[in-house]
Scaffold this active site. Structure first.
Site, PDB file in Angstrom:
ATOM      1  N   ARG A  37       0.825  -1.211   0.000  1.00  0.00           N
ATOM      2  CA  ARG A  37       0.000   0.000   0.000  1.00  0.00           C
ATOM      3  C   ARG A  37       0.858   1.260   0.000  1.00  0.00           C
ATOM      4  NH1 ARG A  37      -3.216  -1.784   5.166  1.00  0.00           N
ATOM      5  NH2 ARG A  37      -1.031  -2.298   5.567  1.00  0.00           N
ATOM      6  N   ARG A  38       2.048   1.203   0.604  1.00  0.00           N
ATOM      7  CA  ARG A  38       2.875   2.417   0.751  1.00  0.00           C
ATOM      8  C   ARG A  38       3.804   2.575  -0.458  1.00  0.00           C
ATOM      9  NH1 ARG A  38       4.966   1.070   6.667  1.00  0.00           N
ATOM     10  NH2 ARG A  38       4.803  -1.002   5.743  1.00  0.00           N
ATOM     11  N   VAL A  64      -4.140  -5.917  -0.614  1.00  0.00           N
ATOM     12  CA  VAL A  64      -4.479  -7.311  -0.949  1.00  0.00           C
ATOM     13  C   VAL A  64      -5.891  -7.694  -0.503  1.00  0.00           C
ATOM     14  CG1 VAL A  64      -2.083  -8.151  -0.959  1.00  0.00           C
ATOM     15  CG2 VAL A  64      -3.435  -8.307   1.145  1.00  0.00           C
ATOM     16  N   TYR A 156      -4.948 -14.756  14.724  1.00  0.00           N
ATOM     17  CA  TYR A 156      -3.735 -14.736  13.885  1.00  0.00           C
ATOM     18  C   TYR A 156      -3.294 -16.169  13.582  1.00  0.00           C
ATOM     19  CZ  TYR A 156       0.986 -13.977  12.211  1.00  0.00           C
ATOM     20  OH  TYR A 156       2.132 -13.998  11.437  1.00  0.00           O
ATOM     21  N   LYS A 160      -2.858 -18.326   9.973  1.00  0.00           N
ATOM     22  CA  LYS A 160      -1.645 -19.006   9.501  1.00  0.00           C
ATOM     23  C   LYS A 160      -1.875 -20.525   9.388  1.00  0.00           C
ATOM     24  CE  LYS A 160       0.940 -15.432   8.671  1.00  0.00           C
ATOM     25  NZ  LYS A 160       1.438 -15.120   7.323  1.00  0.00           N
ATOM     26  N   VAL A 189      10.847 -12.940  13.905  1.00  0.00           N
ATOM     27  CA  VAL A 189      11.693 -12.167  12.986  1.00  0.00           C
ATOM     28  C   VAL A 189      11.510 -10.699  13.362  1.00  0.00           C
ATOM     29  CG1 VAL A 189      12.270 -11.726  10.578  1.00  0.00           C
ATOM     30  CG2 VAL A 189      10.956 -13.791  11.167  1.00  0.00           C
ATOM     31  N   THR A 191      10.941  -7.280  12.573  1.00  0.00           N
ATOM     32  CA  THR A 191      10.482  -6.438  11.457  1.00  0.00           C
ATOM     33  C   THR A 191       9.536  -5.410  12.073  1.00  0.00           C
ATOM     34  OG1 THR A 191       8.523  -7.804  11.088  1.00  0.00           O
ATOM     35  CG2 THR A 191      10.519  -8.432   9.870  1.00  0.00           C
TER      36      THR A 191
HETATM   37  P1  NDP Z   1       6.067  -6.037   8.306  1.00  0.00           P
HETATM   38  O1  NDP Z   1       4.998  -5.336   9.081  1.00  0.00           O
HETATM   39  O2  NDP Z   1       7.454  -5.537   8.431  1.00  0.00           O
HETATM   40  O3  NDP Z   1       5.662  -6.071   6.760  1.00  0.00           O
HETATM   41  C1  NDP Z   1       4.364  -6.418   6.365  1.00  0.00           C
HETATM   42  C2  NDP Z   1       4.181  -6.157   4.880  1.00  0.00           C
HETATM   43  O4  NDP Z   1       2.859  -6.553   4.519  1.00  0.00           O
HETATM   44  C3  NDP Z   1       4.337  -4.692   4.540  1.00  0.00           C
HETATM   45  O5  NDP Z   1       5.054  -4.558   3.337  1.00  0.00           O
HETATM   46  C4  NDP Z   1       2.896  -4.219   4.333  1.00  0.00           C
HETATM   47  O6  NDP Z   1       2.856  -3.218   3.321  1.00  0.00           O
HETATM   48  C5  NDP Z   1       2.234  -5.505   3.821  1.00  0.00           C
HETATM   49  N1  NDP Z   1       0.805  -5.474   4.031  1.00  0.00           N
HETATM   50  C6  NDP Z   1       0.135  -5.535   5.214  1.00  0.00           C
HETATM   51  N2  NDP Z   1      -1.182  -5.415   4.998  1.00  0.00           N
HETATM   52  C7  NDP Z   1      -1.347  -5.260   3.650  1.00  0.00           C
HETATM   53  C8  NDP Z   1      -2.478  -5.072   2.807  1.00  0.00           C
HETATM   54  N3  NDP Z   1      -3.727  -5.016   3.289  1.00  0.00           N
HETATM   55  N4  NDP Z   1      -2.273  -4.967   1.481  1.00  0.00           N
HETATM   56  C9  NDP Z   1      -1.026  -5.023   0.979  1.00  0.00           C
HETATM   57  N5  NDP Z   1       0.080  -5.201   1.718  1.00  0.00           N
HETATM   58  C10 NDP Z   1      -0.083  -5.312   3.043  1.00  0.00           C
HETATM   59  O7  NDP Z   1       5.969  -7.572   8.766  1.00  0.00           O
HETATM   60  P2  NDP Z   1       6.787  -8.876   8.315  1.00  0.00           P
HETATM   61  O8  NDP Z   1       7.748  -8.572   7.243  1.00  0.00           O
HETATM   62  O9  NDP Z   1       7.258  -9.506   9.540  1.00  0.00           O
HETATM   63  O10 NDP Z   1       5.579  -9.763   7.756  1.00  0.00           O
HETATM   64  C11 NDP Z   1       5.583 -10.382   6.491  1.00  0.00           C
HETATM   65  C12 NDP Z   1       4.896 -11.724   6.604  1.00  0.00           C
HETATM   66  O11 NDP Z   1       5.649 -12.567   7.477  1.00  0.00           O
HETATM   67  C13 NDP Z   1       3.480 -11.687   7.163  1.00  0.00           C
HETATM   68  O12 NDP Z   1       2.675 -12.562   6.421  1.00  0.00           O
HETATM   69  C14 NDP Z   1       3.664 -12.194   8.593  1.00  0.00           C
HETATM   70  O13 NDP Z   1       2.499 -12.782   9.087  1.00  0.00           O
HETATM   71  C15 NDP Z   1       4.768 -13.190   8.379  1.00  0.00           C
HETATM   72  N6  NDP Z   1       5.519 -13.597   9.552  1.00  0.00           N
HETATM   73  C16 NDP Z   1       6.200 -12.667  10.303  1.00  0.00           C
HETATM   74  C17 NDP Z   1       6.919 -13.078  11.402  1.00  0.00           C
HETATM   75  C18 NDP Z   1       7.647 -12.126  12.281  1.00  0.00           C
HETATM   76  O14 NDP Z   1       8.013 -12.513  13.408  1.00  0.00           O
HETATM   77  N7  NDP Z   1       7.910 -10.915  11.859  1.00  0.00           N
HETATM   78  C19 NDP Z   1       6.995 -14.494  11.761  1.00  0.00           C
HETATM   79  C20 NDP Z   1       6.228 -15.364  10.928  1.00  0.00           C
HETATM   80  C21 NDP Z   1       5.560 -14.922   9.854  1.00  0.00           C
HETATM   81  P3  NDP Z   1       1.974  -1.891   3.359  1.00  0.00           P
HETATM   82  O15 NDP Z   1       1.717  -1.557   4.804  1.00  0.00           O
HETATM   83  O16 NDP Z   1       2.807  -0.880   2.634  1.00  0.00           O
HETATM   84  O17 NDP Z   1       0.728  -2.246   2.603  1.00  0.00           O
HETATM   85  C1  8X3 Z   2       4.542 -14.145  13.650  1.00  0.00           C
HETATM   86  C2  8X3 Z   2       5.353 -14.776  14.708  1.00  0.00           C
HETATM   87  O1  8X3 Z   2       5.260 -15.995  16.934  1.00  0.00           O
HETATM   88  O2  8X3 Z   2       4.211 -13.805  16.816  1.00  0.00           O
HETATM   89  O3  8X3 Z   2       3.977 -15.100  12.809  1.00  0.00           O
HETATM   90  O4  8X3 Z   2       3.179 -15.719  15.791  1.00  0.00           O
HETATM   91  S1  8X3 Z   2       4.445 -15.091  16.114  1.00  0.00           S
END
Ligand code: NDP
Ligand code: 8X3
Length: 255
Positions: A37-38, A64, A156, A160, A189, A191
């Protein structure tokens, strides 16, 4: 140029794991369709990749959750971008950690619409072309939350678990087409994930990763790239990665 792919589409490429995947595929010579989105974040990333690797990028401001926009935009990519070899279904979020009985339905909608329906929309738009070409790869970003459930994480974790079921079902549905399906399922992770989950409370987000060594977005991108660079007869079904300091969703070693 890696022969396994020429064009890679990543959802949620504006931050975290998605941005790291963009960098990893760019290093391998891929051209990239980056969505999120950004748009200003996507533009900055595209400029970085163009300067460092000469990467060609096609940027799409896409939510999405918007099924119609996803079908029209991803189903109607310009001809030079339409042959997507790898789809990384990464966009996702957690929102809140309240007990279910105290939870907010709008948060559930946001998680389910993003993590489950968004992934379905992207997959539905891009897999027919892969099937027609007899090659392609869908890599889903799942989570340890797709294998375990923890307090405050019911919805959540449900999303998943759904990603896990969709990955396995899609693998069956695509059997015989030459299209591969993988899931990369990380534990913690660092982030923007926790900042988003806790609605901008950066101090609370920092505490999630305090006194332990979390995974980095690059660790996950490495795994995604590894899946995508196996020979065509190899399908990596699933990779689960956790920090050495994490033994389960809730068991974390802190120094
Ligand atoms: P971030 O918040 O750093 O990044 C999330 C990304 O998803 C951003 O680029 C955001 O872009 C995008 N996003 C969120 N909502 C929307 C939307 N409605 N439409 C389009 N894009 C969207 O988180 P992570 O990088 O950690 O997350 C990425 C994936 O990894 C996710 O699926 C998360 O569930 C998964 N994950 C993360 C873990 C962690 O510990 N960090 C562990 C396990 C899985 P924008 O806001 O610009 O739209
Ligand atoms: C994101 C990691 O452990 O917060 O999927 O569910 S956790």
């Amino acid at each position: 140029m890696n022969r396994a792919f020429r064009t890679v589409l990543i959802t949620g490429a504006s931050a975290g794991i998605g941005a790291a995947c963009a960098r990893a595929f760019a290093r391998e010579g891929a051209r990239l369709v980056l969505t999120g989105r950004r748009m200003e974040r996507l533009q900055a990333l595209a400029e970085e990749l163009r300067a460092e690797h000469g990467t060609e990028c096609h940027l799409l401001a896409l939510d999405v959750r918007d099924g119609r926009a996803m079908a029209e935009t991803l189903g109607g990519l310009p001809a030079e971008w339409a042959e997507v070899d790898v789809l990384v279904n990464n966009a996702g979020l957690g929102r809140g950690m309240e007990k279910l009985q105290e939870g907010t339905p709008a948060d559930w909608d946001e998680m389910i619409d993003t993590n489950v329906k968004g992934l379905l929309y992207a997959t539905r738009a891009l897999t027919p072309g892969m099937v027609a070409r007899g090659r392609g790869h869908v890599v889903n970003i799942g989570s340890v939350a797709g294998h375990e459930v923890y307090p405050g994480g019911a919805v959540y974790c449900a999303t998943k678990h759904a990603v896990d079921a969709i990955t396995r079902g899609l693998r069956m549905d695509l059997l015989g087409t030459g299209v591969r399906v993988s899931t990369v399922d990380p534990g913690m992770v660092e982030t923007e994930f926790s900042v988003v989950r806790f609605r901008g409370d950066e101090e609370r987000a920092r505490r999630v990763y305090a006194n332990m060594t979390p995974l980095t977005p690059d660790d996950i991108a490495d795994a995604v790239l590894w899946c995508a660079t196996r020979p065509p007869h190899v399908n990596v079904d699933e990779i689960i990665l956790k920090p050495t300091d994490q033994a389960s969703a809730t068991l974390v070693h802190r120094r």
